[in-house]
Design an enzyme around this catalytic site. Structure first.
Site, PDB file in Angstrom:
ATOM      1  N   ASN A  20      -5.181   4.259 -42.932  1.00 37.18           N
ATOM      2  CA  ASN A  20      -5.832   3.870 -44.183  1.00 37.18           C
ATOM      3  C   ASN A  20      -5.046   4.372 -45.391  1.00 37.18           C
ATOM      4  OD1 ASN A  20      -7.582   3.301 -46.303  1.00 37.18           O
ATOM      5  ND2 ASN A  20      -9.340   4.305 -45.434  1.00 37.18           N
ATOM      6  N   LYS A  57     -16.332   3.239 -34.264  1.00 37.07           N
ATOM      7  CA  LYS A  57     -15.311   4.280 -34.241  1.00 37.07           C
ATOM      8  C   LYS A  57     -16.039   5.605 -34.411  1.00 37.07           C
ATOM      9  CE  LYS A  57     -11.842   6.533 -36.920  1.00 37.07           C
ATOM     10  NZ  LYS A  57     -10.968   6.612 -38.080  1.00 37.07           N
ATOM     11  N   ALA A  72      -4.948   8.110 -37.546  1.00 35.50           N
ATOM     12  CA  ALA A  72      -4.893   9.213 -38.515  1.00 35.50           C
ATOM     13  C   ALA A  72      -3.545   9.929 -38.538  1.00 35.50           C
ATOM     14  CB  ALA A  72      -5.983  10.262 -38.274  1.00 35.50           C
TER      15      ALA A  72
END
Lengths: 263, 326
Positions: free
Chosen positions: A213, A103, A191
């Site tokens: 995350n 990534k 994100a």
């Protein structure tokens, strides 16, 4: 996992059943991380090389905890600010994690952590040439997307909002437009996702997967939130496949009015 | 009853102290040059059972209350002025999150923060004040326990690089922290880096935590007027090396807390490895006549008094604590 077997996702020829990818940082403990990954059904986790492996590759314990999760690892170049730094980190990650997947993050601005798209395209070109399978973290910009594909990327990961902001999809118009322009390219919203509804909304637009995350790691109950995201991603995907109705301006009765008795 | 305690960090010291107070004959062994020179040396010394709940399980608060009692009453070396949690305006969501996960605090506006810490007046619009919390100077606290042990006729500290002979003892308490890893395969190390800044332009009287999505830091005042700034958390088992990045993060955050830190002198930097189990919770593992007390993670000073008490209950009262013996 399992319920969408007839609708797999493919990254660089690798088949996945889960459309949720999760990060591994900021959890209260590795045990909570492991339980959250299981609850999310994710088959891919991202791992930051910079922070966890250290110069002497001394992060062996954490790495073996990740290995024991039995999921595929997508190392990232989080925190890299230059092309050279990102390329070096990617090369180290390939060695440490034994995978060509990377990534790619090249950060251009400290406050928003937004990608330096010029550096990103250049780093992607170098890494693709070196045989990496690059997952670039980018914006929803169509021209940048085009250049990343030209640099050899076969997956694109546009942001929903700045990393860790939890603001959801800041530019739904731009994301729809990106989806429409590249119907055959696997697109992952990466994100900015804060709530399961954000993830579902992206999936309803036809995005192929979601990477997040903070929204799980920093939830009041990370494990429960991981499961909520699993359901949201599945719901959004099934809704996309089912074809959501078009919105309209006026009410449209769902039961006929004609012939109803006057009251 | 003869007990051998291996490792004179905070865990070994509190365990030896508790056992000696109960009348056991205690030999405490340390292979470094003196007590308290392992990772306890770099501790912050915040006795903050309620704040820690932000990222720890309820049991940490529960055991931490015993720690607070120990450091304020049994061995009263703590300063009890509470602790303060602040964040820059744009990181207000982090204060909200912190307040949702913790208890026993007073919500503060800018004016109230200025009353509590005058030098931080007008710098932060919101904060949380945990009035009942305390802090200690870890090195002085460990020296104080060592001194207390020295005054007991039934306790002896042995500083030697040679491994202690296990025979002749009824029990051995293994308190070696990360060095006990070969015996505890699920133990991992979490690296932490800290620094100490000295400035006389600033007076802060209690620990202040500054929340930040990437680099949260805490500042703990030391009795000599310096400030301990800590601490990074890296899933990495390399001791000793302080990276430029860590220094940048810690000094940058200290500077954000107060610009006077920009002119402060860096008097110390340090790094070591915290011992932790996968759930970041401590263990008291009983194996034959050997008791492992380990995995105190970020909470050595907060938790060691409660764990020492339980280990002493095992030795002197044949008690068992299955919840810690996993």
């Amino acid at each position: 996992m399992g319920q969408t077997n007839d609708d797999p996702l493919t990254f660089y020829g690798e088949r996945l059943d889960s459309r949720l990818l999760v990060g591994t940082s900021m959890y209260d403990s590795p045990a909570i991380l492991a339980d959250s990954v299981r609850a999310s059904g994710a088959e891919v986790v991202t791992v930051s090389l910079r922070r966890e492996a250290g110069g002497a590759q001394a992060g062996q314990s954490f790495w073996s905890l990740i290995k024991n999760l039995g999921v595929r690892v997508l190392p990232n170049t989080a925190g890299c600010r230059t092309v050279k730094e990102a390329v070096t980190t990617a090369e180290m990650a390939r060695e440490v994690f034994e995978t060509p997947w990377i990534k790619l993050e090249v950060i251009g601005e400290d406050d928003t952590l937004q990608p330096d798209v010029f550096g990103l395209v250049e780093a992607a070109r170098i890494l693709n040439r070196e045989g990496f399978r690059v997952f670039p973290y980018t914006t929803e910009d169509l021209v940048v997307a085009e250049k990343l594909l030209g640099a050899g990327c076969e997956v694109l990961m546009p942001w929903g909002a700045p990393i860790g902001s939890g603001r959801g999809l800041n530019n739904p118009y731009g994301l729809r437009s990106l989806r429409a322009h590249f119907p055959g390219v696997p697109l992952v919203v990466d994100a900015g996702i804060g709530a399961p509804s954000h993830a579902a909304a992206a999936m309803e637009m036809g995005y192929d997967a979601i990477l997040l995350n903070t929204a799980i790691a920093k939830a009041g109950d990370a494990v429960a939130m991981a499961h909520a995201f699993k359901l949201a991603v599945t719901a959004g995907r099934e809704a996309f496949l089912a074809g959501p109705m078009e919105a309209r301006d006026m009410a449209s009765p769902s039961t006929p009015v004609f012939g109803r008795a006057f009251t | 009853m003869r007990v051998c305690v291996v490792g004179a960090g905070i865990v070994g010291l509190t365990a030896a102290f508790e056992l000696a107070r109960r009348g056991a004959t205690v030999d405490l062994f340390e292979r470094r040059a003196g007590p308290g020179e392992g990772c306890s040396f770099y501790a912050g010394g915040m006795i903050a059972p309620w704040c820690e709940r932000e990222s720890a399980e309820p049991i940490v608060t529960e055991l931490g209350l015993e720690g607070l009692d120990f450091w304020t009453r049994t061995l009263p070396v703590a300063e009890r002025h509470g602790s303060l949690v602040v964040a820059p305006p744009r990181d207000r969501p982090d204060v909200v999150r912190f307040s949702r996960r913790t208890s026993h605090f007073e919500e503060c506006d800018q004016r109230r923060i200025g009353e509590i810490e005058p030098d931080l007046a007008d710098r932060f619009p919101y904060g949380l004040f945990f009035a009942q919390e305390a802090h200690i100077e870890p090195r002085a606290a460990m020296a104080e326990i060592a001194r207390a042990l020295g005054s007991l006729p039934n306790a002896t500290l042995h500083v030697s690089t040679e491994a202690p002979a296990a025979d002749g003892y009824d029990w051995t308490l293994d308190c070696r922290g990360f060095s006990a890893r070969e015996a505890l395969p699920d133990l991992r190390g979490v690296k932490g880096e800290m620094l100490v800044l000295a400035t006389d332009e600033l007076k802060i009287s209690r620990p202040v935590r500054m929340l930040h999505p990437r680099h949260p830091v805490y500042v703990v005042p030391r009795p000599d007027g310096s400030y301990m700034i800590g601490a990074t958390m890296v899933e990495n088992e390399e001791p000793g090396r302080v990276t430029a990045r860590a220094l940048m993060e810690l000094t940058g955050a200290a500077y954000t807390l107060h610009p006077a830190f920009g002119e402060a002198e860096i008097v110390e930097t340090g790094a070591d490895v915290r011992p932790a189990f996968p759930d970041n919770l401590p263990r008291i593992r009983v194996r034959d006549r050997r008791i492992h007390i380990n995995g105190l993670y970020r909470h050595g000073f907060l938790l060691s008094p409660a764990l020492a008490r339980r280990a002493a209950d095992i030795v002197t009262k044949d008690a068992r604590f299955p919840e810690f013996d996993r």
